[in-house]
Design an enzyme around this catalytic site. Structure first.
Site, PDB file in Angstrom:
ATOM      1  N   LYS A   9      34.918  60.970  19.834  1.00 24.65           N
ATOM      2  CA  LYS A   9      35.753  62.157  19.572  1.00 24.65           C
ATOM      3  C   LYS A   9      35.179  63.087  18.507  1.00 24.65           C
ATOM      4  CE  LYS A   9      38.788  59.965  16.182  1.00 24.65           C
ATOM      5  NZ  LYS A   9      39.989  59.181  16.041  1.00 24.65           N
ATOM      6  N   SER A  10      34.380  62.558  17.582  1.00 25.00           N
ATOM      7  CA  SER A  10      33.844  63.445  16.540  1.00 25.00           C
ATOM      8  C   SER A  10      32.456  63.977  16.910  1.00 25.00           C
ATOM      9  CB  SER A  10      33.787  62.713  15.197  1.00 25.00           C
ATOM     10  OG  SER A  10      32.985  61.559  15.339  1.00 25.00           O
ATOM     11  N   ARG A  12      29.382  65.929  19.213  1.00 27.20           N
ATOM     12  CA  ARG A  12      29.235  67.290  19.774  1.00 27.20           C
ATOM     13  C   ARG A  12      29.927  67.384  21.131  1.00 27.20           C
ATOM     14  NH1 ARG A  12      24.633  66.480  16.746  1.00 27.20           N
ATOM     15  NH2 ARG A  12      23.976  64.898  18.211  1.00 27.20           N
ATOM     16  N   GLY A  75      28.927  60.270  30.798  1.00 24.50           N
ATOM     17  CA  GLY A  75      27.893  61.297  30.608  1.00 24.50           C
ATOM     18  C   GLY A  75      26.783  60.859  29.678  1.00 24.50           C
ATOM     19  N   THR A  76      26.970  59.710  29.048  1.00 23.66           N
ATOM     20  CA  THR A  76      25.973  59.206  28.092  1.00 23.66           C
ATOM     21  C   THR A  76      24.639  58.969  28.792  1.00 23.66           C
ATOM     22  OG1 THR A  76      27.745  58.189  26.839  1.00 23.66           O
ATOM     23  CG2 THR A  76      25.534  57.307  26.473  1.00 23.66           C
ATOM     24  N   ALA A  99      26.671  60.682  35.534  1.00 20.61           N
ATOM     25  CA  ALA A  99      25.801  61.844  35.766  1.00 20.61           C
ATOM     26  C   ALA A  99      25.088  62.227  34.474  1.00 20.61           C
ATOM     27  CB  ALA A  99      26.632  63.017  36.262  1.00 20.61           C
ATOM     28  N   PHE A 102      26.539  67.458  33.778  1.00 16.89           N
ATOM     29  CA  PHE A 102      27.743  67.857  34.508  1.00 16.89           C
ATOM     30  C   PHE A 102      27.799  69.357  34.771  1.00 16.89           C
ATOM     31  CE2 PHE A 102      28.968  63.683  33.059  1.00 16.89           C
ATOM     32  CZ  PHE A 102      29.681  63.196  34.136  1.00 16.89           C
ATOM     33  N   HIS A 133      15.612  70.199  23.671  1.00 13.25           N
ATOM     34  CA  HIS A 133      16.959  69.991  23.132  1.00 13.25           C
ATOM     35  C   HIS A 133      16.939  70.105  21.607  1.00 13.25           C
ATOM     36  CE1 HIS A 133      17.653  68.268  27.139  1.00 13.25           C
ATOM     37  NE2 HIS A 133      18.942  68.480  26.913  1.00 13.25           N
ATOM     38  N   LYS A 137      19.019  65.150  19.090  1.00 14.59           N
ATOM     39  CA  LYS A 137      19.017  64.307  20.307  1.00 14.59           C
ATOM     40  C   LYS A 137      18.146  63.070  20.092  1.00 14.59           C
ATOM     41  CE  LYS A 137      18.599  64.418  25.345  1.00 14.59           C
ATOM     42  NZ  LYS A 137      19.841  63.620  25.524  1.00 14.59           N
TER      43      LYS A 137
HETATM   44  N1  LIG Z   1      25.880  64.232  31.094  1.00 12.12           N
HETATM   45  C1  LIG Z   1      25.922  65.396  30.438  1.00 12.12           C
HETATM   46  O1  LIG Z   1      26.253  66.459  31.005  1.00 12.12           O
HETATM   47  C2  LIG Z   1      25.608  65.413  28.981  1.00 12.12           C
HETATM   48  C3  LIG Z   1      25.259  64.245  28.348  1.00 12.12           C
HETATM   49  N2  LIG Z   1      25.088  64.207  27.005  1.00 12.12           N
HETATM   50  C4  LIG Z   1      24.863  62.902  26.413  1.00 12.12           C
HETATM   51  O2  LIG Z   1      26.054  62.528  25.709  1.00 12.12           O
HETATM   52  C5  LIG Z   1      25.714  61.656  24.646  1.00 12.12           C
HETATM   53  C6  LIG Z   1      26.359  62.153  23.356  1.00 12.12           C
HETATM   54  O3  LIG Z   1      25.780  63.364  22.951  1.00 12.12           O
HETATM   55  P1  LIG Z   1      26.322  64.133  21.655  1.00 12.12           P
HETATM   56  O4  LIG Z   1      27.780  64.389  21.776  1.00 12.12           O
HETATM   57  O5  LIG Z   1      25.396  65.262  21.438  1.00 12.12           O
HETATM   58  O6  LIG Z   1      26.082  63.010  20.519  1.00 12.12           O
HETATM   59  P2  LIG Z   1      26.759  62.908  19.084  1.00 12.12           P
HETATM   60  O7  LIG Z   1      25.813  62.097  18.262  1.00 12.12           O
HETATM   61  O8  LIG Z   1      27.190  64.248  18.592  1.00 12.12           O
HETATM   62  O9  LIG Z   1      28.091  62.062  19.339  1.00 12.12           O
HETATM   63  C7  LIG Z   1      28.067  60.693  19.636  1.00 12.12           C
HETATM   64  C8  LIG Z   1      29.462  60.132  19.461  1.00 12.12           C
HETATM   65  O10 LIG Z   1      29.428  58.750  19.824  1.00 12.12           O
HETATM   66  C9  LIG Z   1      30.044  57.992  18.774  1.00 12.12           C
HETATM   67  N3  LIG Z   1      29.430  56.679  18.675  1.00 12.12           N
HETATM   68  C10 LIG Z   1      28.204  56.348  18.205  1.00 12.12           C
HETATM   69  N4  LIG Z   1      28.010  55.031  18.255  1.00 12.12           N
HETATM   70  C11 LIG Z   1      29.157  54.506  18.752  1.00 12.12           C
HETATM   71  C12 LIG Z   1      29.586  53.188  19.030  1.00 12.12           C
HETATM   72  N5  LIG Z   1      28.799  52.129  18.808  1.00 12.12           N
HETATM   73  N6  LIG Z   1      30.832  53.004  19.501  1.00 12.12           N
HETATM   74  C13 LIG Z   1      31.644  54.054  19.742  1.00 12.12           C
HETATM   75  N7  LIG Z   1      31.291  55.333  19.506  1.00 12.12           N
HETATM   76  C14 LIG Z   1      30.059  55.550  19.019  1.00 12.12           C
HETATM   77  C15 LIG Z   1      29.779  58.800  17.522  1.00 12.12           C
HETATM   78  O11 LIG Z   1      30.710  58.415  16.526  1.00 12.12           O
HETATM   79  P3  LIG Z   1      30.297  58.492  14.973  1.00 12.12           P
HETATM   80  O12 LIG Z   1      30.097  59.953  14.706  1.00 12.12           O
HETATM   81  O13 LIG Z   1      31.476  57.879  14.284  1.00 12.12           O
HETATM   82  O14 LIG Z   1      29.030  57.700  14.860  1.00 12.12           O
HETATM   83  C16 LIG Z   1      29.974  60.217  18.030  1.00 12.12           C
HETATM   84  O15 LIG Z   1      31.345  60.555  18.039  1.00 12.12           O
HETATM   85  C17 LIG Z   1      24.186  61.584  24.618  1.00 12.12           C
HETATM   86  O16 LIG Z   1      23.764  60.439  25.307  1.00 12.12           O
HETATM   87  C18 LIG Z   1      23.768  62.832  25.378  1.00 12.12           C
HETATM   88  O17 LIG Z   1      22.503  62.740  25.956  1.00 12.12           O
HETATM   89  C19 LIG Z   1      25.203  65.321  26.248  1.00 12.12           C
HETATM   90  C20 LIG Z   1      25.502  66.523  26.824  1.00 12.12           C
HETATM   91  C21 LIG Z   1      25.743  66.658  28.242  1.00 12.12           C
HETATM   92  O1  LIG Z   2      21.924  65.245  24.359  1.00 13.01           O
HETATM   93  C1  LIG Z   2      22.185  66.389  24.841  1.00 13.01           C
HETATM   94  O2  LIG Z   2      22.516  67.326  24.122  1.00 13.01           O
HETATM   95  C2  LIG Z   2      22.126  66.562  26.296  1.00 13.01           C
HETATM   96  N1  LIG Z   2      21.920  65.517  27.041  1.00 13.01           N
HETATM   97  C3  LIG Z   2      21.892  65.461  28.453  1.00 13.01           C
HETATM   98  C4  LIG Z   2      20.560  64.890  28.925  1.00 13.01           C
HETATM   99  O3  LIG Z   2      20.019  63.985  28.265  1.00 13.01           O
HETATM  100  O4  LIG Z   2      20.073  65.311  29.966  1.00 13.01           O
HETATM  101  C5  LIG Z   2      22.309  66.729  29.131  1.00 13.01           C
HETATM  102  C6  LIG Z   2      22.083  67.993  28.374  1.00 13.01           C
HETATM  103  O5  LIG Z   2      20.819  68.496  28.656  1.00 13.01           O
HETATM  104  C7  LIG Z   2      22.368  67.898  26.889  1.00 13.01           C
END
Ligand SMILES: NC(=O)C1=CN([C@@H]2O[C@H](COP(=O)(O)OP(=O)(O)OC[C@H]3O[C@@H](n4cnc5c(N)ncnc54)[C@H](OP(=O)(O)O)[C@@H]3O)[C@@H](O)[C@H]2O)C=CC1
Ligand SMILES: O=C(O)C1=N[C@H](C(=O)O)C[C@H](O)C1
Length: 245
Positions: A9-10, A12, A75-76, A99, A102, A133, A137
């Site tokens: 939740k916290s 990006r 989405g991870t 995926a 998205f 990126h 990342k």
């Molecule tokens: N499929 C898609 O379209 C997209 C995929 N992504 C993917 O989404 C993922 C997240 O990206 P992004 O939001 O930028 O990353 P961030 O680092 O901003 O956020 C990650 C989140 O996961 C939490 N987290 C970390 N470790 C754990 C754990 N062990 N248990 C539970 N929660 C945890 C963090 O919490 P805390 O802050 O407390 O550590 C934080 O809230 C990446 O894998 C990225 O590649 C991103 C964009 C688009």
């Molecule tokens: O970590 C990101 O920010 C993103 N991750 C996804 C990926 O690994 O493809 C999707 C997007 O490009 C953003």
């Protein structure tokens, strides 16, 4: 109204998914979760999970979803083979959309890449993929680039392990015909850029997608959750949601 559990939740993406869920008239926030909080408690108030966190969390997330029989939009990116196996096995019991991207635009890029590779054959056209990126990342290449490489490998009869060249350095010799170059760039606040390049003697085709807002991913994930909710157990991707297959 579909109540959704939003993990990370916290983060990006977590923040963007919270906004997209609030905006969508068909969805509401069932619960939110972050590292260290009880996931079983959080999932009880929800009918679907949207997860953008970190690959090392996916196994316990999937185990929790299985216990509560709740569909997952995942989405991870950056999963190991073992983590992917866990997700794929769970999809025999619950519906999962997994995926790497998205956005509608990137899923169109997937489609275009497969069509272009069929026409621009490797005997004349060298294929290179780049992604850029933001500096935060943690996985490389991006999940989206990995999917582009899977598509290119399938269309060209090449393999990820044997034919994909990650960056180049030193006296590498001339380019091999079947090679597919993969180049990762990191810097600043770039949301996500991907290019597939087909380069021949005398001409070059470049297919590029540039994301400028995370809302494109977040609203796609919410759309996927609404699509998934009445589907049978199975492993789906955004191409299924968008009916691009
Ligand atoms: N499929 C898609 O379209 C997209 C995929 N992504 C993917 O989404 C993922 C997240 O990206 P992004 O939001 O930028 O990353 P961030 O680092 O901003 O956020 C990650 C989140 O996961 C939490 N987290 C970390 N470790 C754990 C754990 N062990 N248990 C539970 N929660 C945890 C963090 O919490 P805390 O802050 O407390 O550590 C934080 O809230 C990446 O894998 C990225 O590649 C991103 C964009 C688009
Ligand atoms: O970590 C990101 O920010 C993103 N991750 C996804 C990926 O690994 O493809 C999707 C997007 O490009 C953003």
């Amino acid at each position: 109204m579909l109540p959704i559990l939003i993990t990370g939740k916290s983060g990006r993406m977590g923040q963007a998914v919270i906004e997209a869920t609030e905006i969508n008239p068909g969805t509401t926030i069932g619960a939110t979760h972050d590292a260290g909080e009880n996931l079983d408690d959080a999932v009880k108030a929800s009918k679907c999970i949207i997860d953008f966190t970190v690959h090392t969390f996916s196994t316990s997330l999937i185990e929790t979803a299985l216990r509560h029989k709740v569909p997952v939009v995942m989405g991870t990116t950056g999963h190991t083979e073992a983590e992917l196996q866990t997700i794929h096995a769970a999809a025999k019991i619950i519906p999962i959309v997994h995926a790497p991207n998205f956005s509608v635009g990137v899923n169109t890029l997937f489609w275009l890449t497969s069509r272009a590779a069929r026409i621009l054959k490797q005997d004349a056209f060298d294929i290179e993929v780049t992604e850029m990126h933001h500096r935060h990342k943690i996985d490389a290449p991006s999940g989206t680039a990995r999917r582009l490489l899977d598509i290119l490998n399938e269309e060209t009869g090449t393999s990820y392990k044997e034919d994909v060249a990650h960056g180049r350095f030193g006296n590498i010799g001339p380019r091999k015909a079947k090679e597919i170059g993969m180049h990762t760039l990191r810097g600043g606040d770039v949301v996500g850029d991907h290019t597939v390049m087909f380069a021949a003697d005398g001409e070059r085709v470049e297919l590029t997608h540039k994301a400028s807002s995370r809302m494109t991913f977040a609203s796609g994930a919410v759309r996927a959750a609404l699509w998934l909710i009445d589907k049978p157990a199975g492993l789906y991707d955004m191409q299924d949601v968008l009916e691009l297959k």
